[in-house]
Motif scaffolding. Structure first.
Motif, PDB file in Angstrom:
ATOM      1  N   ALA A  71      12.811   5.370   5.853  1.00  0.00           N
ATOM      2  CA  ALA A  71      11.551   5.683   5.169  1.00  0.00           C
ATOM      3  C   ALA A  71      11.811   6.292   3.795  1.00  0.00           C
ATOM      4  CB  ALA A  71      10.709   6.625   6.019  1.00  0.00           C
ATOM      5  N   PHE A  72      12.793   7.172   3.712  1.00  0.00           N
ATOM      6  CA  PHE A  72      13.152   7.789   2.431  1.00  0.00           C
ATOM      7  C   PHE A  72      13.623   6.724   1.432  1.00  0.00           C
ATOM      8  CE2 PHE A  72      16.288   9.787  -0.382  1.00  0.00           C
ATOM      9  CZ  PHE A  72      15.520  10.797  -0.932  1.00  0.00           C
ATOM     10  N   ALA A  73      14.504   5.847   1.863  1.00  0.00           N
ATOM     11  CA  ALA A  73      15.031   4.799   0.988  1.00  0.00           C
ATOM     12  C   ALA A  73      13.931   3.812   0.592  1.00  0.00           C
ATOM     13  CB  ALA A  73      16.178   4.068   1.677  1.00  0.00           C
ATOM     14  N   TYR A  74      13.088   3.452   1.541  1.00  0.00           N
ATOM     15  CA  TYR A  74      11.997   2.516   1.275  1.00  0.00           C
ATOM     16  C   TYR A  74      11.038   3.090   0.231  1.00  0.00           C
ATOM     17  CZ  TYR A  74       8.077  -0.655   2.189  1.00  0.00           C
ATOM     18  OH  TYR A  74       7.063  -1.562   2.052  1.00  0.00           O
ATOM     19  N   ARG A  75      10.636   4.335   0.415  1.00  0.00           N
ATOM     20  CA  ARG A  75       9.720   4.961  -0.537  1.00  0.00           C
ATOM     21  C   ARG A  75      10.368   5.089  -1.916  1.00  0.00           C
ATOM     22  NH1 ARG A  75       4.990   6.906  -0.556  1.00  0.00           N
ATOM     23  NH2 ARG A  75       4.745   7.303   1.644  1.00  0.00           N
ATOM     24  N   LYS A  98      10.703   3.439  -7.552  1.00  0.00           N
ATOM     25  CA  LYS A  98      11.487   2.954  -8.693  1.00  0.00           C
ATOM     26  C   LYS A  98      10.933   1.629  -9.210  1.00  0.00           C
ATOM     27  CE  LYS A  98      15.830   5.189  -7.518  1.00  0.00           C
ATOM     28  NZ  LYS A  98      17.202   5.000  -7.051  1.00  0.00           N
ATOM     29  N   LYS A  99      10.563   0.757  -8.300  1.00  0.00           N
ATOM     30  CA  LYS A  99       9.998  -0.536  -8.693  1.00  0.00           C
ATOM     31  C   LYS A  99       8.685  -0.321  -9.433  1.00  0.00           C
ATOM     32  CE  LYS A  99       8.501  -4.965  -6.849  1.00  0.00           C
ATOM     33  NZ  LYS A  99       8.255  -5.753  -5.642  1.00  0.00           N
ATOM     34  N   GLU A 140       0.825  -1.199   0.000  1.00  0.00           N
ATOM     35  CA  GLU A 140       0.000   0.000   0.000  1.00  0.00           C
ATOM     36  C   GLU A 140       0.863   1.254   0.000  1.00  0.00           C
ATOM     37  OE1 GLU A 140      -2.691  -0.012   3.333  1.00  0.00           O
ATOM     38  OE2 GLU A 140      -2.680  -2.194   3.356  1.00  0.00           O
ATOM     39  N   ASP A 141       0.270   2.341  -0.435  1.00  0.00           N
ATOM     40  CA  ASP A 141       0.917   3.641  -0.315  1.00  0.00           C
ATOM     41  C   ASP A 141       0.405   4.252   0.988  1.00  0.00           C
ATOM     42  OD1 ASP A 141       2.424   5.866  -0.922  1.00  0.00           O
ATOM     43  OD2 ASP A 141       0.869   6.765  -2.176  1.00  0.00           O
ATOM     44  N   VAL A 142       1.245   4.284   1.994  1.00  0.00           N
ATOM     45  CA  VAL A 142       0.832   4.734   3.322  1.00  0.00           C
ATOM     46  C   VAL A 142       1.655   5.930   3.767  1.00  0.00           C
ATOM     47  CG1 VAL A 142       0.048   2.451   4.041  1.00  0.00           C
ATOM     48  CG2 VAL A 142       2.399   3.123   4.475  1.00  0.00           C
ATOM     49  N   ASP A 143       1.147   6.624   4.774  1.00  0.00           N
ATOM     50  CA  ASP A 143       1.871   7.733   5.393  1.00  0.00           C
ATOM     51  C   ASP A 143       3.084   7.143   6.102  1.00  0.00           C
ATOM     52  OD1 ASP A 143       2.812   9.913   6.799  1.00  0.00           O
ATOM     53  OD2 ASP A 143       0.910  10.332   7.806  1.00  0.00           O
TER      54      ASP A 143
END
Length: 115
Positions: free
Chosen positions: A71-75, A80-81, A35-38
């Motif tokens: 969080a920055f790297a994960y997002r 990119k994926k 999901e795209d979450v906060d």
């Protein structure tokens, strides 16, 4: 710095045994999340019923300087994926067929690459 360049999920997997039960809860979420979450620490802590300190410890044990860097790297990795899976290749743009490229026609598999 090196943590940002590597895939995040394998980094979590490698460190999973070191995590406390609360940190494992966080790890399980990020491994399975589609999901795209906060991603803010306060929102994530509330969502997972853990403290912000737990998020910070989890991120540090995963090889990051803190939760914000994680969080920055994960997002970024997730974006990119997603872009690699949704952007049509050059052939698709030439043919004006956004979801099919020549490679798709030949292999009968969807184009998942940015050419």
């Amino acid at each position: 710095m090196a943590a940002r360049q590597r895939s995040i999920i394998p980094m979590i997997d490698v460190n999973y045994k070191q995590f406390s039960p609360a940190e494992k809860k966080v790890a399980d979420f990020f491994i399975a999340n589609n999901e795209d979450v906060d991603m803010s620490a306060s929102a994530m802590a509330e969502r997972l019923f853990v403290s912000e300190a737990t998020l910070s410890r989890f991120a540090k044990k995963s090889g990051f300087s803190g939760y914000r860097e994680f969080a920055f790297a994960y997002r970024n990795q997730k974006l990119k994926k997603h872009a690699a899976m949704t952007n049509p290749c050059w052939s698709c743009r030439i043919l004006f067929i956004p979801s099919i490229c020549r490679a798709t026609i030949i292999s009968r598999k969807p184009c998942m690459a940015i050419h």
